[in-house]
Design an enzyme around this catalytic site. Structure first.
Site, short mmCIF file in Angstrom:
data_model
loop_
_atom_site.label_atom_id
_atom_site.label_comp_id
_atom_site.label_asym_id
_atom_site.label_seq_id
_atom_site.Cartn_x
_atom_site.Cartn_y
_atom_site.Cartn_z
N TYR A 56 46.87 28.13 -4.92
CA TYR A 56 46.77 29.30 -3.93
C TYR A 56 45.42 29.66 -3.60
O TYR A 56 44.96 30.41 -2.79
CB TYR A 56 47.73 30.53 -4.06
CG TYR A 56 49.17 30.20 -4.05
CD1 TYR A 56 49.76 28.84 -3.58
CD2 TYR A 56 49.84 31.08 -4.28
CE1 TYR A 56 51.01 28.74 -3.76
CE2 TYR A 56 51.43 31.08 -4.57
CZ TYR A 56 51.98 29.86 -4.00
OH TYR A 56 53.35 29.35 -4.05
N ASN A 281 60.21 44.30 4.37
CA ASN A 281 60.94 43.23 3.50
C ASN A 281 61.48 43.62 2.36
O ASN A 281 62.30 43.03 1.71
CB ASN A 281 59.84 42.08 3.39
CG ASN A 281 59.39 41.51 4.70
OD1 ASN A 281 59.81 41.82 5.63
ND2 ASN A 281 58.40 40.73 4.59
P1 NDP Z 1 57.88 33.31 4.15
O1 NDP Z 1 58.85 32.43 4.53
O2 NDP Z 1 58.04 34.33 3.30
O3 NDP Z 1 57.26 33.85 5.52
C1 NDP Z 1 55.82 34.26 5.73
C2 NDP Z 1 55.53 34.27 7.19
O4 NDP Z 1 56.10 35.35 7.77
C3 NDP Z 1 54.14 35.18 7.50
O5 NDP Z 1 53.51 34.31 8.37
C4 NDP Z 1 54.26 36.69 7.65
O6 NDP Z 1 53.14 37.13 8.47
C5 NDP Z 1 55.71 36.58 8.44
N1 NDP Z 1 56.45 37.78 8.06
C6 NDP Z 1 56.50 38.11 7.08
N2 NDP Z 1 57.40 39.46 7.19
C7 NDP Z 1 57.87 39.38 8.30
C8 NDP Z 1 58.48 40.43 9.10
N3 NDP Z 1 58.98 41.11 8.55
N4 NDP Z 1 58.61 40.11 10.41
C9 NDP Z 1 58.08 38.91 11.05
N5 NDP Z 1 57.39 38.21 10.28
C10 NDP Z 1 57.12 38.49 8.89
O7 NDP Z 1 56.50 32.36 3.78
P2 NDP Z 1 56.24 31.29 2.67
O8 NDP Z 1 56.84 30.02 3.02
O9 NDP Z 1 54.79 31.41 2.51
O10 NDP Z 1 57.24 31.60 1.37
C11 NDP Z 1 56.79 32.95 0.62
C12 NDP Z 1 56.18 32.73 -0.81
O11 NDP Z 1 56.94 31.72 -1.44
C13 NDP Z 1 54.75 32.16 -0.73
O12 NDP Z 1 53.90 33.30 -0.47
C14 NDP Z 1 54.37 31.48 -1.96
O13 NDP Z 1 54.42 32.81 -2.97
C15 NDP Z 1 55.84 30.83 -2.26
N6 NDP Z 1 56.04 29.55 -1.86
C16 NDP Z 1 56.21 28.57 -2.86
C17 NDP Z 1 55.94 27.09 -2.68
C18 NDP Z 1 56.19 26.15 -3.88
O14 NDP Z 1 56.04 24.92 -3.39
N7 NDP Z 1 56.80 26.66 -5.06
C19 NDP Z 1 55.81 26.65 -1.26
C20 NDP Z 1 55.60 27.63 -0.26
C21 NDP Z 1 55.74 28.94 -0.53
P3 NDP Z 1 52.39 38.49 7.80
O15 NDP Z 1 51.89 38.15 6.55
O16 NDP Z 1 51.52 38.51 9.05
O17 NDP Z 1 53.50 39.33 7.87
#
Ligand code: NDP
Length: 324
Positions: A56, A281
Site C-alpha cells: 500500500y 461503518n
Molecule cells: P471497500 O470495499 O471497503 O470500499 C471502499 C470504498 O467504499 C471507498 O471508495 C470508500 O470511499 C467507499 N465507502 C466507504 N464507506 C462508505 C459508506 N459508508 N458509504 C459509501 N461509500 C463508502 O474497499 P477495499 O476493496 O479497498 O477493501 C477494504 C480493505 O481491504 C482495504 O483498504 C485493504 O486494507 C483490504 N484489501 C485487501 C486486499 C488483499 O489483497 N488482501 C485487496 C483489497 C483490499 P471513501 O474512502 O471516500 O469513504
C-alpha cells in the site's frame, strides 16, 4: 447473535482478532497523509483492528497514526491488532524476514499481530513492486510456497509476529500448506474478496472446517482503483436488494453489507478515509438482520470479483482459475 464493538474471533493459535477491521489501502487519488489522519479517526471511533500492507506504500503514515493514538493514551499497543503483508517480490525464504523487518521499521512497531502472504503470485525477487520484462510482461519467479511458509513460521518463533496467515489463496493452495510435512503453524486466516456479489460460500465452509478465519475485503464494493478494477462493474452499495433491506432496518447500505458478513462469522474489513463514513461503518453492533433479510442478501450472488488480478492470469499459481 451478540456482536459488540469489542467482539473478536479466537484464531487457531489462540490469539484474538477483532471482528471488524479498518482498511488502509487507497488508490493514488488519495494522499498518504490521509491514511495517517484516517487511522487516527478510526482508532478514536473504536476500531482496534488495522489492515495494512507493504504494497500500500503507506506503512510509515499508518504507523504514525497508530503511534500517535498510543502516545496520547487513547489505546495501548496491546489493544491494537495490526496486520501486515509480505509482497509478491519477497517470497524467497531469505527475503521474508528482512521484508518484515522493513515493515516494522516503517511502522515503528516492535511486532505485527498478523503477517500474511499477500498473494500466492510470486514475482521476480527485487525492489520492484511489479517487475516487467522489455515486452511489458510480468517476470514470474517460483519459490515453492511451502518454503515461504516455513520462513513465515520462523518470524513467528522469533516473536516478530503473533500470528501468520495468507491472503488471496484458493482452497488448493491452502491445502498445500495444511498438508505440508513438518507444518508447525496452520494459517490463522485467508483474507479474500468477499461480499454480497461474491459470497465465497465454499471457501468459507472449507476454512471453517479447518479452523481458519475468512477475512473479507471489498465488502463495500471495493475502492474501484482505476488501475485495478473495471470501472463499469456495478456499484455494490447501489444494489436494490441491499438498499431495500437497509431501508427496512433503517440503516445504510454499507452498514447492512458489513453486518451481513459479520453474522456469518466472517471478519470484515471496511475502508473509508472520510471521518463521517469511518464512524458510520463502525456502527454495526446495535442492530441485527433477521433470517429473512440474511436470506435475501445471500440470494444476490453475481459471482463478481472486483479485484480479478487478471494481469497475473498467466502465473502458474494464479488463484482464481479454480472454482474456490
Ligand atoms: P471497500 O470495499 O471497503 O470500499 C471502499 C470504498 O467504499 C471507498 O471508495 C470508500 O470511499 C467507499 N465507502 C466507504 N464507506 C462508505 C459508506 N459508508 N458509504 C459509501 N461509500 C463508502 O474497499 P477495499 O476493496 O479497498 O477493501 C477494504 C480493505 O481491504 C482495504 O483498504 C485493504 O486494507 C483490504 N484489501 C485487501 C486486499 C488483499 O489483497 N488482501 C485487496 C483489497 C483490499 P471513501 O474512502 O471516500 O469513504
Amino acid at each position: 447473535m451478540t456482536l459488540q464493538p469489542n467482539s473478536y474471533v479466537v484464531l487457531n493459535d489462540g490469539h484474538k482478532m477483532p471482528v471488524l477491521g479498518f482498511g488502509t489501502y487507497a488508490p493514488p487519488t488519495y494522499t498518504k497523509e490521509q491514511a495517517e489522519e484516517s487511522t487516527k479517526v478510526a482508532i478514536e471511533v473504536g476500531y482496534r483492528h488495522i489492515n495494512c500492507s507493504f504494497m500500500y506504500g503507506n506503512e510509515v503514515q499508518v504507523g504514525r497514526g497508530i503511534n500517535s493514538k498510543i502516545a496520547d493514551g487513547t489505546v495501548k499497543r496491546e489493544d491494537i491488532f495490526h496486520t501486515g503483508k509480505l509482497w509478491n517480490n519477497s517470497h524467497s525464504p531469505e527475503r521474508v524476514r528482512p521484508a518484515l523487518e522493513r515493515s516494522l521499521r516503517d511502522l515503528q512497531l516492535d511486532y505485527l499481530d498478523l503477517f500474511l502472504i499477500h498473494t500466492p503470485l510470486e514475482c521476480k525477487p527485487g525492489d520492484d513492486l511489479f517487475p516487467i520484462d522489455e515486452n511489458g510482461k510480468t517476470i514470474y519467479h517460483h519459490t515453492d510456497i511451502r518454503e515461504t511458509w516455513k520462513a513465515m513460521e520462523v518470524c513467528k518463533d522469533a516473536g516478530l509476529v503473533r500470528s501468520i496467515g495468507v491472503s488471496n489463496f484458493n482452497c488448493r493452495q491452502l491445502e498445500l500448506i495444511l498438508n505440508m510435512p513438518g507444518l508447525k503453524y496452520k494459517p490463522v486466516c485467508d483474507q479474500v474478496e468477499c461480499h454480497i456479489y461474491l459470497p465465497q460460500s465454499k471457501l468459507l465452509e472449507f476454512c471453517k472446517s479447518h479452523d481458519i478465519v475468512l477475512v473479507s475485503y471489498g465488502v463495500l464494493g471495493s475502492s474501484r482503483a482505476e488501475n485495478w478494477i473495471d470501472q463499469d462493474a456495478p456499484r455494490l452499495l447501489e444494489d436494490p436488494v441491499l438498499n431495500a433491506v437497509a431501508k427496512k432496518v433503517n440503516r445504510t447500505p454499507a452498514q447492512v453489507a458489513e453486518r451481513h458478513l459479520l453474522q456469518k462469522g466472517i471478519v470484515v474489513l471496511a475502508k473509508s478515509f472520510s471521518p463521517e463514513r469511518i464512524k458510520e461503518n463502525f456502527q454495526v453492533f446495535d442492530f441485527e438482520l433477521s433470517e429473512e433479510d440474511m436470506k435475501a442478501l445471500d440470494g444476490i450472488n453475481k459471482k463478481l470479483r472486483y479485484l480479478d488480478m487478471n494481469v497475473w492470469k498467466e502465473h502458474p499459481e494464479f488463484p482464481f482459475h479454480d472454482e474456490y
